[in-house]
Design an enzyme around this catalytic site. Structure first.
Site, mmCIF file in Angstrom:
data_model
loop_
_atom_site.group_PDB
_atom_site.id
_atom_site.type_symbol
_atom_site.label_atom_id
_atom_site.label_comp_id
_atom_site.label_asym_id
_atom_site.label_seq_id
_atom_site.Cartn_x
_atom_site.Cartn_y
_atom_site.Cartn_z
ATOM 1 N N PRO A 188 0.837 -1.201 0.000
ATOM 2 C CA PRO A 188 0.000 0.000 0.000
ATOM 3 C C PRO A 188 0.871 1.251 0.000
ATOM 4 C CG PRO A 188 -0.672 -1.541 1.721
ATOM 5 C CD PRO A 188 0.641 -2.017 1.210
ATOM 6 N N LYS A 189 0.433 2.273 -0.726
ATOM 7 C CA LYS A 189 1.135 3.552 -0.754
ATOM 8 C C LYS A 189 0.457 4.486 0.253
ATOM 9 C CE LYS A 189 2.958 7.040 -3.898
ATOM 10 N NZ LYS A 189 2.711 8.188 -3.008
ATOM 11 N N PHE A 190 1.129 4.716 1.368
ATOM 12 C CA PHE A 190 0.565 5.531 2.429
ATOM 13 C C PHE A 190 0.631 7.015 2.073
ATOM 14 C CE2 PHE A 190 0.867 1.604 4.584
ATOM 15 C CZ PHE A 190 0.046 1.673 5.695
#
Length: 296
Positions: free
Chosen positions: A23-25
């Site tokens: 996931p790209k926070f």
């Protein structure tokens, strides 16, 4: 300065053997350096921001000396990451203010790579091995230092992409399992939701000490400049600092046509900067600036 790995944008999810998905926070890029004496927190630009995040610095003192991590600092609020709150943390003007914000808006560190471990440089090792080292290092410690989730299953990654935006996750990062750490190169891939894009910042309205909005050239928009929505306080501070490093801005002689505002004077930037923006269309409503690409 530690050069961080970068990611190139893609429009569809890469698939194939030997790929990992994270996931790209929606936070600020942060390198954590645990020296023999203390902890140093470095922004992507190379700026030292340790004083702004005393809670993360305190947590990182649990790491073995000679450890370097790469990741994102995020602030959770109401069950999702809140980028505006990260900006507030980063803009703390004094140690006292930073301490107050650390109590009110505690930060978390979403680590996605380890570059050095106990004095050993591991950047040449494949991602799969670095990932195992990262998990072994951080899981016993627990929050606020945590490894990001990872999967090699593209179907699960698709599910993440579809469902995690409700938690503030802005997309996915895709890496090769056999790849060494690509410092300074756009070797990773990022799939973001379609309303987020990178734009060139060619100028700003307001004054160098108090920028009000950015003048942007959006991708695929025939190089026609547009004016962003007003900058929040944290981004005004960051933009003013970025302008100061470039020297005196050009006189406010240029103009741009903005919907509902007519001809708007602005100050040119030479060279241009870069920013990440959110938009629902190319022209209206105006794009919202999420972050500068020169700062945190």
């Amino acid at each position: 300065m530690i050069r961080v790995a970068l990611a190139a944008a893609v429009r569809t999810l890469p698939r194939g053997a030997g790929l990992a998905y994270e996931p790209k926070f929606d936070g600020h890029r942060l390198v954590v350096v645990r020296t023999a004496q203390d902890v140093v927190l470095q922004a992507r630009s190379g700026r030292i921001v340790t004083a702004a995040f005393p809670d993360l610095a305190a947590a990182a003192r649990q790491l073995p000396a000679g450890t370097v991590l790469d990741g994102e600092v995020v602030v959770w609020h109401a069950g999702r990451t809140d980028f505006a709150l990260v900006q507030r943390r980063a803009a703390a003007a004094s140690a006292a203010r930073a301490a107050v914000l650390a109590q009110r808006l505690p930060a978390s560190y979403a680590a996605f790579d380890v570059l050095e471990l106990a004095g050993l440089d591991v950047r040449t090792r494949p991602y799969e091995r670095r990932r195992a080292l990262l998990v072994d290092l951080l899981l016993p410690l627990g929050p606020p230092l945590q490894p990001v989730p990872m999967t090699t299953d593209p179907e699960l990654a698709e599910t993440w992409y579809a469902t995690l935006p409700a938690s503030g996750i802005e997309g996915l990062v895709v890496k090769r399992l056999d790849e060494s750490y690509p410092a300074g190169r756009r070797s990773w891939r990022k799939l973001r939701h379609t309303d987020v894009a990178d734009a060139a910042v060619i100028g700003f309205t307001g004054t160098p000490r108090r920028p009000l909005a950015l003048v942007l050239v959006l991708p695929g928009d025939d190089e026609a400049p547009v004016v962003s929505s007003p900058l929040p306080a944290g981004l005004r501070t960051e933009m003013a600092a970025a302008v100061a490093t470039l020297g005196e801005a050009a006189p406010a002689a240029a103009t741009v046509t903005a919907i509902g505002l007519g001809e708007v004077p602005f100050r040119l930037l030479d060279p241009p900067l870069a920013a990440e923006v959110r938009r629902s269309s190319a022209r209206h409503p105006p794009p919202e600036v999420l972050r500068l690409r020169t700062g945190l």
